[in-house]
Design a protein around this motif. Structure first.
Motif, short mmCIF file in Angstrom:
data_model
loop_
_atom_site.label_atom_id
_atom_site.label_comp_id
_atom_site.label_asym_id
_atom_site.label_seq_id
_atom_site.Cartn_x
_atom_site.Cartn_y
_atom_site.Cartn_z
N ALA A 195 0.83 -1.22 0.00
CA ALA A 195 0.00 0.00 0.00
C ALA A 195 0.86 1.26 0.00
N LEU A 196 2.14 1.10 0.28
CA LEU A 196 3.07 2.23 0.25
C LEU A 196 2.58 3.40 1.10
N GLY A 197 1.99 3.07 2.22
CA GLY A 197 1.54 4.13 3.12
C GLY A 197 0.37 4.93 2.60
N TRP A 198 -0.39 4.33 1.75
CA TRP A 198 -1.55 5.03 1.18
C TRP A 198 -2.57 5.33 2.27
N ASN A 199 -3.00 6.58 2.36
CA ASN A 199 -4.05 6.88 3.34
C ASN A 199 -5.09 7.83 2.78
N ASN A 200 -5.38 7.65 1.51
CA ASN A 200 -6.50 8.35 0.87
C ASN A 200 -6.40 9.87 0.94
N LYS A 201 -5.23 10.37 0.84
CA LYS A 201 -5.08 11.82 0.81
C LYS A 201 -5.37 12.31 -0.61
N PRO A 202 -6.02 13.46 -0.72
CA PRO A 202 -6.31 13.97 -2.07
C PRO A 202 -5.05 14.09 -2.93
N ALA A 203 -3.96 14.45 -2.32
CA ALA A 203 -2.72 14.59 -3.08
C ALA A 203 -2.30 13.26 -3.68
N LYS A 206 -4.41 12.52 -6.63
CA LYS A 206 -4.02 13.39 -7.73
C LYS A 206 -2.80 12.80 -8.46
N MET A 207 -1.87 12.32 -7.63
CA MET A 207 -0.65 11.77 -8.19
C MET A 207 -0.94 10.50 -9.00
N VAL A 208 -1.76 9.63 -8.43
CA VAL A 208 -2.08 8.37 -9.11
C VAL A 208 -2.81 8.64 -10.42
N LYS A 209 -3.72 9.60 -10.37
CA LYS A 209 -4.48 9.86 -11.60
C LYS A 209 -3.59 10.44 -12.70
N LYS A 210 -2.65 11.23 -12.27
CA LYS A 210 -1.71 11.79 -13.23
C LYS A 210 -0.87 10.65 -13.85
#
Lengths: 456, 322
Positions: A195-203, A206-210
């Motif tokens: 999960a690489l420290g994923w915690n559902n932050k908008p940033a 944004k990064m993933v979508k990019k």
């Protein structure tokens, strides 16, 4: 393409998630799933056993000869490369076209692509006479060789496909990490690491979508390249049946077709075993995929006519002899069965709305997939049996080609391996990307996951 | 013996007789002195290291005489390296100034297959692997059948070399297309690319005499053969280096094969030596499947005014015995 899913309000979306609740999380295998895994593992073990023998004794355990020096390992390689093309079709092309119904099936397409390309790479090593010298490709590699081009594009495609699978999966993995209780420690740890420290932050979103947008653009030329370059392994030779300027386009068209069929088959199986998923993968999805498949089949039909029937009009010399073998000779039964079941019947059936109902389209997809496998057999083997010089002073065994049991078992193991990768993925990861589904329905992923986390 | 090819060239003629002798001596000594670990070979050049021991050893000379020598004259000798081949790297260069060509006169061939036998023997090939084949050709139903010997055509634009991913098969300055089977990865793309069905593959551990495994590999001798690698007719570069003709050329009883150097404009079949370009002109030579653009180094003279009538009495038998 028209909108197939109505937009939801935030409230509706949250209700939807509550409705699915933990059904969105990967589930343990039932009895059927366990039997399936045991079956796949058995096939793989038998294939590996034969591969060890092949390593010891050499390729003499296959039906290959100096005449037919490429056999089902190679045709199977072409099949894998073809199937893997679907990843870019569903995820990238439909993404860039902004097709609204793709979200529930993208992950399915990507895991099929990843499994396909991994085993394409492995089966080509199986075909090598000296796999121990694979390092020579790096020490003495010649960029002039189409094999080098293939190595480059296959590894590139593998990398991009893995990222394409992984990035959109991050929220799903974190979901598993946070929500799945009563799982073995290693499994939790795996989610935590992945999960690489994923915690559902908008940033983060944004990064993933990019990244997804960049990958969507990148993957299309690479995906077209892998299949085009694979066709060039044949088209760069002089042999009748391979010496074709049509080959690149013909291979790409065939690959799109079998890839789409593979996704449809996957959709059907998933829906069959996960009851609630039929609300996400709806009949409408089958209908849309059916339309897509029929379009792709027509494109394939177009290239097939160019590849076989126009040279067949001329029946030029050696090319003519090769075509005769396919049309009315030794390979005619296989050739026509493949054309009829792998192309004509699916086209006709899928033209009708009734034919695009899940069960019927599933059957047609299976026809297309099996037809596609044998189509690649027909591309590789008959040409090898038709060299320019007559087959004289060769052992009797070099005048025919019949794959041996060992060869079939190793090939079967590669197919089983790809299916096992897909199966295990479904066992441990969410096969439907819920944040993309929600987003497709006009709801911010961020809201959803925030809500889910608050529920805890 | 020195390993340097230059050195070897200089001493080739003198050395070849001795080399054969040494080989024979080596074999016999191996048999006579039991306990095969370290082989001892008779040296005719050097002084014995020790004084005569009185222990006599029986050896067979090349002309078949059994001789006895004192064991002190036996010198420890590393195994015979290779016939005359250079190392894989050195083999890539080729004989400077040469452009080897072959002319095959189809009007002289009666399918005696002596060429093939010599080839099989000298390259230690088992029956199922044939680097040189004699095809029964008939271009149309109404035209006469003829025999067409086909070695590797050593193309100037070789499709096999073009597709090799690791530079294992290469084109030399002197026109030869060779294979380094210590580099070959066994992908068999060259076999698919060759339009002339020239290449064969070692599908399993090759059958070859045991002593071969002791030899150092050279692409110039194509020996020892190796499992999982491609091989083919090499135009016998070991012979060429000695200024000799390939084995098929010397074995042919009918002078079918002319071999030579296009730069010198000379070809010979052992009996007669001709001007290469003039021969091509006089006999209306052609190259097999010229339209492919591979530019073979092998030319064919059409099967006209034949020395022998076409007889295919044992054609089937020959096919089946292979």
């Amino acid at each position: 393409m028209e909108e197939t899913n109505k937009h939801m309000s935030e409230k509706e979306a949250i209700e939807m998630l509550h409705h699915y609740n933990d059904d969105l999380l990967p589930q343990k295998f039932g009895k059927a799933g366990k039997i399936w895994v045991v079956f796949l593992v058995a096939v793989i073990v038998f294939g590996l056993y034969n591969y060890v023998i092949q390593l010891k004794k050499g390729l003499s355990i296959t039906g290959l000869s100096d005449t037919v020096s490429w056999g089902i390992y190679i045709s199977n390689f072409v099949f894998f490369v073809a199937v893997s093309l679907v990843g870019s079709l569903i995820t990238a092309v439909l993404n860039l076209l902004n097709v609204s119904w793709r979200a529930p099936i993208t992950r399915m397409a990507e895991i099929i692509a990843v499994a396909g390309i991994i085993f394409a790479g492995l089966i080509i090593i199986v075909d090598m006479g000296r796999p121990d010298r694979i390092i020579n490709m790096f020490i003495h590699g010649r960029i002039q060789s189409p094999i080098m081009w293939d190595v480059i594009v296959v590894t590139t495609y593998m990398t991009i496909s893995l990222l394409f699978l992984y990035f959109p999966l991050l929220p799903g993995i974190s979901f598993c990490r946070d929500r799945m209780k009563n799982i073995p420690k290693w499994q939790h740890k795996m989610y935590k690491i992945l999960a690489l420290g994923w915690n559902n932050k908008p940033a983060q979103y944004k990064m993933v979508k990019k990244a997804i947008t960049i990958l969507s653009v990148l993957i299309i030329p690479v995906a077209l390249s892998i299949h085009t370059v694979t066709s060039w392994l044949f088209a760069t030779t002089y042999r009748p049946g391979w010496d074709s300027t049509n080959f690149g386009a013909y291979f790409v068209a065939g690959a799109f077709m079998v890839g789409a069929a593979a996704v449809i088959a996957g959709m059907y199986v998933i829906r069959h075993f996960y009851n609630k998923y039929d609300e996400l993968i709806t009949d409408k999805h089958f209908d849309r995929m059916g339309r897509l498949l029929v379009l792709l089949s027509f494109i394939y039909l177009y290239f097939t006519i160019n590849e076989y029937f126009i040279p067949g009009y001329k029946m030029k010399g050696d090319e003519g002899a090769h075509l005769k073998e396919l049309f009315i000779g030794h390979y005619a039964p296989m050739f026509w069965l493949v054309q009829i079941f792998g192309m004509f019947i699916p086209i006709i059936v899928l033209l009708f709305p009734q034919g695009r109902k899940p069960r019927s389209i599933f059957l047609m997809s299976v026809f297309v997939i099996i037809g596609a496998w044998f189509k690649r057999y027909l591309i590789v083997i008959p040409t090898m049996l038709h060299p320019f010089l007559p087959l004289q002073q060769v052992p009797e065994s070099a005048k025919h080609y019949t794959a041996t049991l060992a060869e079939w078992s190793i090939t079967g193991a590669s197919l089983a391996g790809a299916l096992l990768v897909i199966t295990l993925f479904i066992r441990y990861f969410p096969i439907i990307s819920i944040w993309e589904v929600a987003e497709e329905r006009g709801v911010s992923h961020y809201t959803i996951y925030k809500h889910l986390n608050e529920q805890e | 013996m020195s390993q340097k090819p230059d050195d070897q060239n200089k001493h080739d003629d003198a050395a070849s007789g001795r080399r054969n002798f040494l080989k024979l001596g080596f074999l016999t000594a191996g048999l006579t002195i039991a306990g095969g670990g370290i082989q001892k070979v008779l040296s005719d050049q050097e002084e014995p290291a020790n004084k005569e021991t009185g222990e006599k050893v029986k050896l067979l000379t090349p002309d078949g005489k059994l001789v006895e020598v004192d064991s002190a004259y036996l010198k420890e000798h590393s195994h015979p390296k290779h016939h005359c081949g250079a190392s894989p790297d050195e083999s890539r260069v080729g004989v400077p100034g040469k452009k080897y060509v072959m002319v095959i006169d189809l009007s002289r061939c009666k399918n005696a297959l002596k060429c093939q036998k010599a080839c099989q023997k000298h390259h230690l090939l088992p029956a199922q692997d044939k680097w040189l084949k004699v095809y029964k050709m008939q271009d149309t139903e109404d035209t006469a059948p003829y025999w067409m010997p086909k070695p590797c055509l050593h193309c100037d634009k070789p499709p096999c070399v073009k597709v090799c991913p690791v530079d294992a098969t290469f084109k030399r300055e002197d026109g030869l297309v060779l294979i380094d089977n210590e580099r070959c990865i066994g992908c068999r793309f060259c076999m698919a690319a060759c339009p002339y069905s020239t290449r064969t593959f070692n599908w399993e551990e090759p059958q070859q005499p045991e002593y071969v495994n002791e030899m150092v590999y050279s692409p110039e001798t194509s020996t020892p053969r190796k499992k999982g690698t491609v091989e083919k007719c090499d135009f016998c570069p070991d012979m060429l280096k000695q200024g000799k003709l390939p084995h098929c050329v010397t074995a042919c009883p009918n002078g079918v094969y002319y071999f030579g150097d296009a730069n010198e404009d000379t070809v010979t079949n052992g009996d007669e030596t001709l001007r290469f370009k003039q021969l091509l002109k006089d006999k209306a030579a052609y190259r097999y499947m010229e339209s492919l653009g591979t530019e073979p180094s092998v030319y064919y003279l059409p099967p006209v005014n034949r020395l022998f009538p076409f007889v295919d009495s044992n054609g089937e038998e020959k096919e089946s015995d292979s």
